[in-house]
Design an enzyme around this catalytic site. Sequence first.
Site, mmCIF file in Angstrom:
data_model
loop_
_atom_site.group_PDB
_atom_site.id
_atom_site.type_symbol
_atom_site.label_atom_id
_atom_site.label_comp_id
_atom_site.label_asym_id
_atom_site.label_seq_id
_atom_site.Cartn_x
_atom_site.Cartn_y
_atom_site.Cartn_z
ATOM 1 N N ARG A 175 0.765 -1.194 0.352
ATOM 2 C CA ARG A 175 0.065 -0.217 -0.158
ATOM 3 C C ARG A 175 0.509 1.163 -0.074
ATOM 4 N NH1 ARG A 175 -4.084 0.089 4.624
ATOM 5 N NH2 ARG A 175 -2.953 1.502 5.876
ATOM 6 N N ARG A 179 7.993 7.155 -5.420
ATOM 7 C CA ARG A 179 7.214 8.218 -6.464
ATOM 8 C C ARG A 179 8.188 8.485 -6.716
ATOM 9 N NH1 ARG A 179 3.611 11.386 -3.148
ATOM 10 N NH2 ARG A 179 1.500 9.359 -3.343
ATOM 11 N N ARG A 252 -3.070 -7.289 16.666
ATOM 12 C CA ARG A 252 -2.241 -6.647 17.123
ATOM 13 C C ARG A 252 -2.925 -5.104 17.866
ATOM 14 N NH1 ARG A 252 2.720 -6.819 18.966
ATOM 15 N NH2 ARG A 252 3.894 -5.466 19.019
ATOM 16 N N ARG A 283 5.510 6.123 16.201
ATOM 17 C CA ARG A 283 5.417 7.200 15.594
ATOM 18 C C ARG A 283 4.718 8.723 16.725
ATOM 19 N NH1 ARG A 283 -0.101 5.744 11.349
ATOM 20 N NH2 ARG A 283 -1.259 4.866 12.759
ATOM 21 N N GLU A 303 2.333 6.418 20.213
ATOM 22 C CA GLU A 303 1.726 5.650 19.564
ATOM 23 C C GLU A 303 3.047 4.200 19.805
ATOM 24 O OE1 GLU A 303 -0.730 5.732 16.001
ATOM 25 O OE2 GLU A 303 -0.440 3.709 15.886
ATOM 26 N N TYR A 351 -8.042 -5.725 7.353
ATOM 27 C CA TYR A 351 -7.427 -4.492 7.369
ATOM 28 C C TYR A 351 -7.507 -3.488 6.275
ATOM 29 C CZ TYR A 351 -2.476 -1.481 8.264
ATOM 30 O OH TYR A 351 -2.026 -0.803 8.787
ATOM 31 N N ASP A 353 -9.555 0.153 4.841
ATOM 32 C CA ASP A 353 -9.489 1.608 5.494
ATOM 33 C C ASP A 353 -10.541 2.213 5.723
ATOM 34 O OD1 ASP A 353 -6.973 2.749 5.496
ATOM 35 O OD2 ASP A 353 -6.586 2.909 4.325
HETATM 36 P P1 FAD Z 1 -14.995 -0.453 14.557
HETATM 37 O O1 FAD Z 1 -14.249 1.444 14.380
HETATM 38 O O2 FAD Z 1 -13.533 -0.631 15.630
HETATM 39 O O3 FAD Z 1 -16.220 0.022 15.187
HETATM 40 C C1 FAD Z 1 -16.398 -1.236 15.597
HETATM 41 C C2 FAD Z 1 -17.431 -1.003 17.304
HETATM 42 O O4 FAD Z 1 -18.402 -2.683 17.949
HETATM 43 C C3 FAD Z 1 -16.714 -0.557 18.233
HETATM 44 O O5 FAD Z 1 -17.330 0.952 19.015
HETATM 45 C C4 FAD Z 1 -16.686 -1.733 19.236
HETATM 46 O O6 FAD Z 1 -16.851 -0.792 20.730
HETATM 47 C C5 FAD Z 1 -18.276 -2.329 18.615
HETATM 48 N N1 FAD Z 1 -17.989 -3.584 19.414
HETATM 49 C C6 FAD Z 1 -17.179 -4.543 19.124
HETATM 50 N N2 FAD Z 1 -17.219 -5.386 19.884
HETATM 51 C C7 FAD Z 1 -18.756 -5.370 20.322
HETATM 52 C C8 FAD Z 1 -20.184 -5.904 21.549
HETATM 53 N N3 FAD Z 1 -19.701 -6.827 21.679
HETATM 54 N N4 FAD Z 1 -21.057 -5.581 21.286
HETATM 55 C C9 FAD Z 1 -21.217 -4.042 21.613
HETATM 56 N N5 FAD Z 1 -20.417 -2.847 20.829
HETATM 57 C C10 FAD Z 1 -19.147 -3.741 20.264
HETATM 58 N N6 FAD Z 1 -8.395 4.089 8.226
HETATM 59 C C11 FAD Z 1 -8.518 5.207 7.462
HETATM 60 O O7 FAD Z 1 -9.057 5.479 5.737
HETATM 61 N N7 FAD Z 1 -7.195 6.199 7.380
HETATM 62 C C12 FAD Z 1 -6.455 6.113 8.321
HETATM 63 O O8 FAD Z 1 -5.416 6.864 8.268
HETATM 64 C C13 FAD Z 1 -6.870 5.280 9.527
HETATM 65 N N8 FAD Z 1 -6.198 5.417 10.823
HETATM 66 C C14 FAD Z 1 -5.994 3.890 11.391
HETATM 67 C C15 FAD Z 1 -5.209 3.896 12.530
HETATM 68 C C16 FAD Z 1 -5.310 2.980 13.519
HETATM 69 C C17 FAD Z 1 -4.275 2.678 14.766
HETATM 70 C C18 FAD Z 1 -6.364 2.074 13.194
HETATM 71 C C19 FAD Z 1 -6.577 1.147 14.356
HETATM 72 C C20 FAD Z 1 -7.422 1.957 12.816
HETATM 73 C C21 FAD Z 1 -6.830 3.330 11.144
HETATM 74 N N9 FAD Z 1 -7.637 3.411 10.334
HETATM 75 C C22 FAD Z 1 -8.153 4.299 9.249
HETATM 76 C C23 FAD Z 1 -9.389 2.459 10.000
HETATM 77 C C24 FAD Z 1 -10.517 3.044 10.662
HETATM 78 O O9 FAD Z 1 -10.027 2.879 11.545
HETATM 79 C C25 FAD Z 1 -11.596 1.174 10.201
HETATM 80 O O10 FAD Z 1 -11.678 1.445 8.751
HETATM 81 C C26 FAD Z 1 -12.940 1.730 10.424
HETATM 82 O O11 FAD Z 1 -12.334 3.151 12.163
HETATM 83 C C27 FAD Z 1 -13.291 0.885 10.883
HETATM 84 O O12 FAD Z 1 -15.062 0.800 11.239
HETATM 85 P P2 FAD Z 1 -15.632 -0.060 12.419
HETATM 86 O O13 FAD Z 1 -17.350 -0.181 12.054
HETATM 87 O O14 FAD Z 1 -15.724 -1.668 10.944
HETATM 88 O O15 FAD Z 1 -14.930 -1.209 13.512
HETATM 89 N N1 UDP Z 2 5.517 1.187 7.084
HETATM 90 C C1 UDP Z 2 7.326 1.409 6.944
HETATM 91 N N2 UDP Z 2 7.536 2.426 7.664
HETATM 92 C C2 UDP Z 2 7.371 3.730 7.300
HETATM 93 C C3 UDP Z 2 5.259 3.817 7.708
HETATM 94 C C4 UDP Z 2 5.209 2.132 7.164
HETATM 95 O O1 UDP Z 2 8.138 0.012 6.987
HETATM 96 O O2 UDP Z 2 7.467 5.047 8.077
HETATM 97 C C5 UDP Z 2 5.273 0.144 6.190
HETATM 98 C C6 UDP Z 2 4.772 -0.705 8.009
HETATM 99 O O3 UDP Z 2 4.816 -2.840 7.528
HETATM 100 C C7 UDP Z 2 3.164 -0.484 7.835
HETATM 101 C C8 UDP Z 2 2.824 -0.556 6.763
HETATM 102 O O4 UDP Z 2 3.929 -0.144 5.944
HETATM 103 O O5 UDP Z 2 2.683 -1.992 8.747
HETATM 104 C C9 UDP Z 2 1.578 0.238 6.257
HETATM 105 O O6 UDP Z 2 1.768 1.626 6.537
HETATM 106 P P1 UDP Z 2 0.323 2.247 7.054
HETATM 107 O O7 UDP Z 2 1.084 3.731 6.764
HETATM 108 O O8 UDP Z 2 -0.695 2.626 5.758
HETATM 109 O O9 UDP Z 2 -0.033 2.360 8.100
HETATM 110 P P2 UDP Z 2 -1.125 2.199 9.275
HETATM 111 O O10 UDP Z 2 -1.265 3.442 9.426
HETATM 112 O O11 UDP Z 2 -2.637 1.984 8.303
HETATM 113 O O12 UDP Z 2 -0.922 1.089 9.900
#
Ligand code: FAD
Ligand code: UDP
Length: 372
Positions: A175, A179, A252, A283, A303, A351, A353
């Site tokens: 992903r 460039r 994780r 980060r 984080e 995984y 977004d």
């Molecule tokens: P979630 O947001 O996990 O929602 C699930 C909900 O279900 C939660 O509120 C939980 O409490 C509830 N739940 C679970 N089990 C139960 C239960 N038994 N009873 C009642 N409630 C329950 N996406 C991007 O596009 N850009 C980004 O930059 C980006 N950064 C991210 C960074 C991190 C650290 C993480 C972890 C994810 C990131 N994502 C990003 C992904 C993004 O968070 C997800 O795509 C999106 O929020 C997922 O939505 P969801 O509804 O599937 O899950």
């Molecule tokens: N990654 C890396 N170095 C960086 C940023 C990302 O090696 O500085 C790798 C790492 O394996 C990571 C993957 O690229 O899990 C995807 O990165 P991304 O930023 O898309 O992950 P997210 O922020 O969604 O966890």
Amino acid sequence: MSLKKEYEYLIVGSGLFGSVFAHEATKRGKKCLVIDKRNHAGGNVYCENVEGINVHKYGAHIFHTNDKQIWDYVNSFVEFNRYTNSPLAFYQGKLYNLPFNMNTFYQLWGVKTPQEAKEKIQSQIEELNIQEPSNLEEQALSLIGPDIYEKLIKGYTEKQWGRSATELPAFIIKRLPVRFTYDNNYFNDKYQGIPIGGYNKLVEGLLKDIEVRLEVDYFEDREKWNALADKIIFTGKIDQYYNFQFGQLEYRSLRFDHEVHDVQNYQGNAVVNYTEREVPYTRIIEHKHFEFGTQPKTVITKEYPKEWTAEKEPYYPINDERNTEIFKKYQQLADGESNVIFGGRLAEYRYYDMHQIIGSALKKVSVHFGDE
Ligand code: FAD
Ligand code: UDP
């Protein structure tokens, strides 16, 4: 004759998947109840206001998509700003631009033209002779060569995932763009931004006029919840739904340490990655920069990747062979359900977004309601 139930849909989880489904079902005249075990709606996109700054409580969230329909959809609930993610990487006291682009190549090797950069990378890759990359390390090496792999990928990846890069699937790294222009935009997508006023506005818009009950765990009384509605939209952990009968899926986890600092600008950028192994966090996020904030103080978040155990938040599915095999068994059971729809990161064990979650929820809505 069965009694009419109070709700047509019970939505377990108020993250983006649950909120989009609830919104669309309500729009079609269905009576929905959303429950969530947390004390707020929105799942992982939830923001907390600290010192007038929207703090991304569960990690930095930057919205990006190539799909105009999805962009228009989210903008119909809240306007998005023009934020462009351009993270920096910190390695042994030096800063490098991400994603891998001409700025990074200049900083590493002093090369100034795309031709020079390509030759440098090509000469490093050729020596390795990797035919079919079978894991993340091979994928990264064959894409960008050992210099960048050692400095900007290996340490970050291995602390992020708690595993050797040779044990991780290649797709994780695919992903990241490579460039040959001086362009630090982390994403290739046409549309990108942050909701003006934070992600809670998006979730509030989606859940407007829908009943939401917080701090209720579906599993604490699933009979009661099942009895309330005709159909269930389940966005929690799929293995838990089936009482872990094929074993636990692994994740994780992360720990977020939020700190308030009495300075206006702490690091000059929203995201700085720490790519060396020895720094325990991956980060530092400075939240105000997502919204070009001018507040007098700042909030930063370190984080820390963590081993997942049942009481911790499951952030990233581990899509290795073992877990994929287990997931397939759960998925088979899920496919046979007629009154339950599984969706989202936890139920689909993917995984995803945000834009993919929204796309997947809209797709499932249209199949379910026969819109197509
Ligand atoms: P979630 O947001 O996990 O929602 C699930 C909900 O279900 C939660 O509120 C939980 O409490 C509830 N739940 C679970 N089990 C139960 C239960 N038994 N009873 C009642 N409630 C329950 N996406 C991007 O596009 N850009 C980004 O930059 C980006 N950064 C991210 C960074 C991190 C650290 C993480 C972890 C994810 C990131 N994502 C990003 C992904 C993004 O968070 C997800 O795509 C999106 O929020 C997922 O939505 P969801 O509804 O599937 O899950
Ligand atoms: N990654 C890396 N170095 C960086 C940023 C990302 O090696 O500085 C790798 C790492 O394996 C990571 C993957 O690229 O899990 C995807 O990165 P991304 O930023 O898309 O992950 P997210 O922020 O969604 O966890």
